[in-house]
Design an enzyme around this catalytic site. Sequence first.
Site, mmCIF file in Angstrom:
data_model
loop_
_atom_site.group_PDB
_atom_site.id
_atom_site.type_symbol
_atom_site.label_atom_id
_atom_site.label_comp_id
_atom_site.label_asym_id
_atom_site.label_seq_id
_atom_site.Cartn_x
_atom_site.Cartn_y
_atom_site.Cartn_z
ATOM 1 N N HIS A 159 0.867 -1.173 0.000
ATOM 2 C CA HIS A 159 0.000 0.000 0.000
ATOM 3 C C HIS A 159 0.905 1.225 0.000
ATOM 4 O O HIS A 159 1.553 1.541 0.998
ATOM 5 C CB HIS A 159 -0.906 -0.033 1.230
ATOM 6 C CG HIS A 159 -2.071 0.898 1.148
ATOM 7 N ND1 HIS A 159 -3.101 0.726 0.252
ATOM 8 C CD2 HIS A 159 -2.371 2.026 1.849
ATOM 9 C CE1 HIS A 159 -3.987 1.703 0.404
ATOM 10 N NE2 HIS A 159 -3.562 2.499 1.368
ATOM 11 N N LYS A 179 -9.992 6.395 -4.424
ATOM 12 C CA LYS A 179 -9.023 7.400 -3.991
ATOM 13 C C LYS A 179 -7.645 6.922 -4.409
ATOM 14 O O LYS A 179 -7.320 5.742 -4.248
ATOM 15 C CB LYS A 179 -9.140 7.524 -2.469
ATOM 16 C CG LYS A 179 -8.026 8.247 -1.766
ATOM 17 C CD LYS A 179 -8.505 8.654 -0.386
ATOM 18 C CE LYS A 179 -7.433 8.505 0.660
ATOM 19 N NZ LYS A 179 -7.875 8.979 1.975
ATOM 20 N N LYS A 236 -3.520 7.424 -4.070
ATOM 21 C CA LYS A 236 -2.462 7.998 -3.243
ATOM 22 C C LYS A 236 -1.370 8.519 -4.166
ATOM 23 O O LYS A 236 -0.768 7.725 -4.908
ATOM 24 C CB LYS A 236 -1.907 6.925 -2.306
ATOM 25 C CG LYS A 236 -2.885 6.509 -1.216
ATOM 26 C CD LYS A 236 -2.993 7.602 -0.170
ATOM 27 C CE LYS A 236 -3.698 7.104 1.096
ATOM 28 N NZ LYS A 236 -3.798 8.187 2.101
ATOM 29 N N ASP A 242 -5.259 11.669 -2.839
ATOM 30 C CA ASP A 242 -4.733 12.063 -1.535
ATOM 31 C C ASP A 242 -3.235 12.297 -1.689
ATOM 32 O O ASP A 242 -2.494 11.381 -2.039
ATOM 33 C CB ASP A 242 -4.994 10.956 -0.501
ATOM 34 C CG ASP A 242 -4.639 11.397 0.915
ATOM 35 O OD1 ASP A 242 -4.117 12.525 1.082
ATOM 36 O OD2 ASP A 242 -4.885 10.615 1.862
ATOM 37 N N GLU A 248 -7.153 15.631 -1.527
ATOM 38 C CA GLU A 248 -6.979 15.528 -0.081
ATOM 39 C C GLU A 248 -5.590 16.017 0.340
ATOM 40 O O GLU A 248 -4.579 15.587 -0.208
ATOM 41 C CB GLU A 248 -7.186 14.061 0.319
ATOM 42 C CG GLU A 248 -7.102 13.806 1.808
ATOM 43 C CD GLU A 248 -7.601 12.402 2.161
ATOM 44 O OE1 GLU A 248 -8.261 11.762 1.309
ATOM 45 O OE2 GLU A 248 -7.317 11.954 3.278
ATOM 46 N N ASP A 289 -7.185 16.810 5.851
ATOM 47 C CA ASP A 289 -7.014 15.589 6.645
ATOM 48 C C ASP A 289 -6.015 15.834 7.782
ATOM 49 O O ASP A 289 -6.409 16.164 8.899
ATOM 50 C CB ASP A 289 -6.588 14.426 5.740
ATOM 51 C CG ASP A 289 -6.447 13.112 6.503
ATOM 52 O OD1 ASP A 289 -6.777 13.081 7.693
ATOM 53 O OD2 ASP A 289 -5.991 12.114 5.912
ATOM 54 N N LYS A 338 -11.431 11.421 11.697
ATOM 55 C CA LYS A 338 -10.894 10.122 12.078
ATOM 56 C C LYS A 338 -10.979 10.008 13.592
ATOM 57 O O LYS A 338 -10.537 10.929 14.293
ATOM 58 C CB LYS A 338 -9.428 9.982 11.627
ATOM 59 C CG LYS A 338 -9.269 9.926 10.122
ATOM 60 C CD LYS A 338 -7.839 9.825 9.668
ATOM 61 C CE LYS A 338 -7.797 9.829 8.137
ATOM 62 N NZ LYS A 338 -6.454 9.984 7.582
ATOM 63 N N GLU A 341 -14.114 6.008 4.013
ATOM 64 C CA GLU A 341 -13.057 5.118 3.502
ATOM 65 C C GLU A 341 -12.776 4.016 4.531
ATOM 66 O O GLU A 341 -11.627 3.664 4.769
ATOM 67 C CB GLU A 341 -11.789 5.929 3.218
ATOM 68 C CG GLU A 341 -11.293 6.703 4.432
ATOM 69 C CD GLU A 341 -10.044 7.534 4.181
ATOM 70 O OE1 GLU A 341 -9.691 7.772 3.011
ATOM 71 O OE2 GLU A 341 -9.412 7.940 5.169
HETATM 72 MG MG LIG Z 1 -5.459 11.283 4.003
#
Ligand SMILES: [Mg+2]
Length: 373
Positions: free
Chosen positions: A21, A166, A168, A197, A223, A248, A272, A326
Amino acid sequence: MSATIQSIEAVLVDIPTIRPHKLSMTTMGVQSMVIVRMKDSNGLEGLGEATTIGGLAYGAESPESVKLTIDTYFGPQLIGQSAENINTLRVMLNRSTRGNNLARSAIETALLDLQGKRLNRSVADLLGGAVHRHIPVLWTLASGDTAKDIEEARGLIETRRHCDFKLKIGSRRLMDDVRHVAAIKEAVGESASVRVDVNQAWDEATAAKGMAELQAAGIDLVEQPTPMKDYAALVRLSNKFHLPILADEAVADAKDMYALAAAGFSGAVAMKIAKAGGPMRALEQASVAQAAGIGLYGGTLLEGTIGSVASLHAWSTLETLHWGTEMFGPLLMKDDIVVKPLSFHDHGVDLPEGPGLGIELDEDKLTYYRRQA
Ligand SMILES: [Mg+2]
């Protein structure tokens, strides 16, 4: 039936991810979680989880430091206290400890789970009641390989598991990232929402160029393009483009949300529970965002099932999640430590039923994945 807190155990658990990831600051191959087991004098157990991304790559707390904070500071204060008044215990911990919101979130979650099990109500009930029982969930395409990401997205659209994606970005040269994102958007077309993001990787000038390119490519949301505390840049960028920004890392709790909104930010916020310090504190942030006209999004620190479910109970109480959530962390891991995994279908996930979080630990799996000292 009065209840006091008898024991608190913080267990480190490592579960491999289904694929690397890739984020701007690190690439993850394993997810490390801290599972909190809080037992009361009636023999009930409350569960909580604190998880972060890549050790200390993402933030100031690591799984190991969370365990130390709970074992050395939170545990001794809480053991012997009445488990029945969560607010009193939150005030006590707020007075004795600064920061450490990941550890705080795991403890608040365990207290809510315990309270729910004692009262035979769900955590969402304790938070006022669920408005929604099926919560939208997007998927993150983070292999870093354009063709692989397109194939993954097409498969997920076909099976109706996800329709929002999304990406990255931020670790490569700007135009390499833009080409990658634009190719994926073109491949999935109007059937899917594509967001990016940047995880703070751009300076303001790079972000301005990047946002212009992404806006032209049909991307729906950007993001955290710039560094977390650079509020002025985030505000200027949010005023410059109609492509909305999702704040974020910039906003952990209600106070941060107020400061950014007061500075003139418009857009959306990734809530979060780990950043805020628990489900209740995340909902305080939601109230400030709503009052400021800022859109809501249920974010994750890639928690496993326990942390994801704690978040889902909180998000379920909100009338509108403008950008969905998410909460896909459990799907990124090769295995789970709960008896009944979450049900992901039709672009979302079902809120578990039953008292507390509605989650039961699989003791064999926990023993298997538990880190050996
Ligand atoms: Mg983020």
